[in-house]
Design an enzyme around this catalytic site. Structure first.
Site, PDB file in Angstrom:
ATOM      1  N   HIS A  98     -12.028  10.299  41.909  1.00  0.00           N
ATOM      2  CA  HIS A  98     -13.044   9.963  42.911  1.00  0.00           C
ATOM      3  C   HIS A  98     -14.422  10.585  42.657  1.00  0.00           C
ATOM      4  O   HIS A  98     -15.379  10.238  43.346  1.00  0.00           O
ATOM      5  CB  HIS A  98     -12.553  10.356  44.314  1.00  0.00           C
ATOM      6  N   ASP A 121      -9.677   7.823  52.784  1.00  0.00           N
ATOM      7  CA  ASP A 121      -9.216   8.976  52.010  1.00  0.00           C
ATOM      8  C   ASP A 121      -8.439   9.924  52.919  1.00  0.00           C
ATOM      9  O   ASP A 121      -8.721  10.002  54.122  1.00  0.00           O
ATOM     10  CB  ASP A 121     -10.452   9.710  51.453  1.00  0.00           C
ATOM     11  N   HIS A 123      -8.788  12.955  52.214  1.00  0.00           N
ATOM     12  CA  HIS A 123      -9.735  14.060  52.027  1.00  0.00           C
ATOM     13  C   HIS A 123     -11.163  13.601  52.294  1.00  0.00           C
ATOM     14  O   HIS A 123     -11.489  12.433  52.114  1.00  0.00           O
ATOM     15  CB  HIS A 123      -9.626  14.581  50.594  1.00  0.00           C
ATOM     16  N   ASP A 125     -13.839  14.864  50.600  1.00  0.00           N
ATOM     17  CA  ASP A 125     -14.568  14.876  49.311  1.00  0.00           C
ATOM     18  C   ASP A 125     -16.022  15.301  49.503  1.00  0.00           C
ATOM     19  O   ASP A 125     -16.917  14.791  48.835  1.00  0.00           O
ATOM     20  CB  ASP A 125     -14.495  13.494  48.645  1.00  0.00           C
ATOM     21  N   HIS A 138     -14.012  15.877  41.985  1.00  0.00           N
ATOM     22  CA  HIS A 138     -13.544  14.755  42.823  1.00  0.00           C
ATOM     23  C   HIS A 138     -13.431  15.158  44.287  1.00  0.00           C
ATOM     24  O   HIS A 138     -13.282  14.309  45.148  1.00  0.00           O
ATOM     25  CB  HIS A 138     -12.220  14.166  42.311  1.00  0.00           C
ATOM     26  N   ASP A 229      -9.860   5.629  48.271  1.00  0.00           N
ATOM     27  CA  ASP A 229      -8.999   6.555  47.523  1.00  0.00           C
ATOM     28  C   ASP A 229      -7.577   6.213  47.933  1.00  0.00           C
ATOM     29  O   ASP A 229      -7.235   6.297  49.115  1.00  0.00           O
ATOM     30  CB  ASP A 229      -9.355   7.985  47.936  1.00  0.00           C
ATOM     31  N   ASP A 231      -5.005   7.755  47.876  1.00  0.00           N
ATOM     32  CA  ASP A 231      -4.267   8.799  48.601  1.00  0.00           C
ATOM     33  C   ASP A 231      -4.553   8.781  50.094  1.00  0.00           C
ATOM     34  O   ASP A 231      -3.991   9.567  50.859  1.00  0.00           O
ATOM     35  CB  ASP A 231      -4.455  10.196  47.983  1.00  0.00           C
ATOM     36  N   GLU A 274      -8.235   6.918  42.134  1.00  0.00           N
ATOM     37  CA  GLU A 274      -7.150   7.915  42.101  1.00  0.00           C
ATOM     38  C   GLU A 274      -5.754   7.325  41.864  1.00  0.00           C
ATOM     39  O   GLU A 274      -4.759   7.974  42.174  1.00  0.00           O
ATOM     40  CB  GLU A 274      -7.194   8.806  43.364  1.00  0.00           C
TER      41      GLU A 274
HETATM   42  N1  LIG Z   1     -10.419  19.332  49.046  1.00  0.00           N
HETATM   43  C1  LIG Z   1      -9.652  19.468  47.849  1.00  0.00           C
HETATM   44  C2  LIG Z   1      -9.021  18.148  47.425  1.00  0.00           C
HETATM   45  C3  LIG Z   1      -9.968  17.138  46.935  1.00  0.00           C
HETATM   46  C4  LIG Z   1      -9.265  15.799  46.722  1.00  0.00           C
HETATM   47  C5  LIG Z   1     -10.172  14.810  46.046  1.00  0.00           C
HETATM   48  B1  LIG Z   1      -9.778  13.283  46.250  1.00  0.00           B
HETATM   49  O1  LIG Z   1      -9.868  12.946  47.639  1.00  0.00           O
HETATM   50  O2  LIG Z   1     -10.704  12.471  45.554  1.00  0.00           O
HETATM   51  O3  LIG Z   1      -8.431  13.043  45.805  1.00  0.00           O
HETATM   52  C6  LIG Z   1      -8.450  20.379  48.102  1.00  0.00           C
HETATM   53  C7  LIG Z   1      -8.789  21.797  48.185  1.00  0.00           C
HETATM   54  N2  LIG Z   1      -7.666  22.548  48.781  1.00  0.00           N
HETATM   55  C8  LIG Z   1      -8.138  23.865  49.222  1.00  0.00           C
HETATM   56  C9  LIG Z   1      -7.016  24.642  49.872  1.00  0.00           C
HETATM   57  C10 LIG Z   1      -5.835  24.757  48.948  1.00  0.00           C
HETATM   58  C11 LIG Z   1      -5.374  23.411  48.444  1.00  0.00           C
HETATM   59  C12 LIG Z   1      -6.527  22.627  47.839  1.00  0.00           C
HETATM   60  C13 LIG Z   1     -10.551  20.013  46.758  1.00  0.00           C
HETATM   61  O4  LIG Z   1     -10.082  20.262  45.667  1.00  0.00           O
HETATM   62  O5  LIG Z   1     -11.765  20.199  47.050  1.00  0.00           O
HETATM   63 MN   LIG Z   2     -11.058  11.000  47.280  1.00  0.00          MN
HETATM   64 MN   LIG Z   3      -8.084  11.976  48.401  1.00  0.00          MN
END
Ligand SMILES: N[C@](CCCC[B-](O)(O)O)(CCN1CCCCC1)C(=O)O
Ligand SMILES: [Mn+2]
Ligand SMILES: [Mn+2]
Ligand SMILES: [Mn+2]
Length: 305
Positions: A98, A121, A123, A125, A138, A229, A231, A274
């Site tokens: 993403h 999503d 998330h 992002d 991402h 996304d 997910d 994704e």
């Molecule tokens: N917010 C996350 C996940 C991002 C997913 C991206 B997508 O939507 O494109 O797939 C998760 C961060 N998170 C913090 C606490 C411990 C677990 C991971 C991050 O890595 O920033």
């Molecule tokens: Mn995403």
């Molecule tokens: Mn996501």
């Protein structure tokens, strides 16, 4: 009507191998024939070869991983998307992770400054270079795209090509259920409209999509960019993806969003992101790739009756 397909085999915004094969599999599973069958003319000049963009050295900038690779790739994606849109095509970007939205959304707003962005999503992002824990880009694209002061410090010159054009009141989320605390603060601070799975349960997907459109497109006169996304869907629906989160959108809820947005006649640019066809068993991969293809078809007018 022509759809321009931007094949983006790219995984640099996150650590898992395989998400770069997503676009290849969606095409291999016959997406182009399916769209031609529906009456679309399809412009697809092959998948981008992004590995050529990979710099020899790409040390972290702060916590951000592969910043140069992501920047170069997304700049090229922005140009591809903009070029299709300026030719009057609908832009369809197949990911890939993403972080590619840094490019797709930039390309859309270059062609349609008055656009709105609907982000499906689990998330948000919207992490910043400071707030990110993972350093995976991402998880950050939206913070770079927002035209607000004080989110991205000027030191990050890597992305100086990116002109943030996304106003907070032109962005709306559907499907959120795994938002980091700093991201929650940003959403509140800028008053960004977000419909989580709580709202989907409370109001039903029909009402949620209507409220989402009312928030960013009240007169139904603005071009729509849909960034989907996979997910955002429940892991039982789209299992083969890098950051699955339980309690997601059903197969029908996901497709309803695409059908309803198609029905507005305002969709100009869509991302399906994704899909990672290497993470799970064959059946799960098949389900995830084919759900990506069916979401595309619903965005492009396939209907049940
Ligand atoms: N917010 C996350 C996940 C991002 C997913 C991206 B997508 O939507 O494109 O797939 C998760 C961060 N998170 C913090 C606490 C411990 C677990 C991971 C991050 O890595 O920033
Ligand atoms: Mn995403
Ligand atoms: Mn996501
Ligand atoms: Mn053409």
């Amino acid at each position: 009507k022509t759809v321009g397909i931007v094949g983006c085999p790219f995984s640099g915004g996150q650590p898992k191998e395989g998400v770069d094969e997503g676009p290849i599999k969606m095409i291999e599973y016959g997406l182009i024939d399916q769209l031609v069958e529906m009456g679309w003319s399809v412009e697809f000049d092959g998948h981008h070869k992004f590995t050529e963009f990979r710099p020899a050295e790409d040390p972290n900038i702060g916590k951000l991983k592969k910043p140069r690779y992501v920047s170069r790739v997304t700049k090229a994606v922005a140009e591809s998307v903009e070029s299709h849109l300026k030719k009057g095509h609908l832009a369809l970007t197949l990911g890939g992770d993403h972080s590619l939205a840094l490019g797709t959304v930039s390309g859309t707003f270059a062609a349609y400054p008055d656009a709105c962005l609907i982000w499906i999503d689990a998330h948000a992002d919207i992490n910043t270079p400071e707030s990110t824990e993972s350093g995976n880009l991402h998880g950050c694209p939206v913070s770079f795209l927002l035209a607000v002061d004080g989110l991205i410090n000027e030191e990050i010159t890597e992305f100086s090509w990116l002109k943030p054009r996304l106003r907070p009141d032109r962005l709306v989320y559907i499907g959120l259920r795994d938002v980091d605390p700093p991201e929650k603060e940003i959403l509140k601070k800028y008053g960004i409209k977000a419909f989580s799975m709580y709202h989907v349960d409370k109001y039903g997907i029909g009402k949620v999509v209507e409220m989402a459109l009312d928030a960013v497109n009240p007169d139904r006169d603005r071009p729509i960019h849909l960034s989907f996304d996979v997910d955002g869907l429940d892991p039982t629906v789209a299992p083969s993806t890098g950051t699955p989160v339980r309690g997601g959108l059903t197969f029908r809820e996901g497709h309803y969003i695409c059908e309803a947005i198609n029905e507005t006649g305002l969709l100009v640019s869509v991302d399906i992101m994704e899909v990672n066809p290497t993470l799970e068993d064959e059946v799960s991969v098949f389900e995830t790739v084919t759900v990506g293809c069916s979401l595309v078809r619903c965005c492009l007018g396939e209907s049940l009756l």
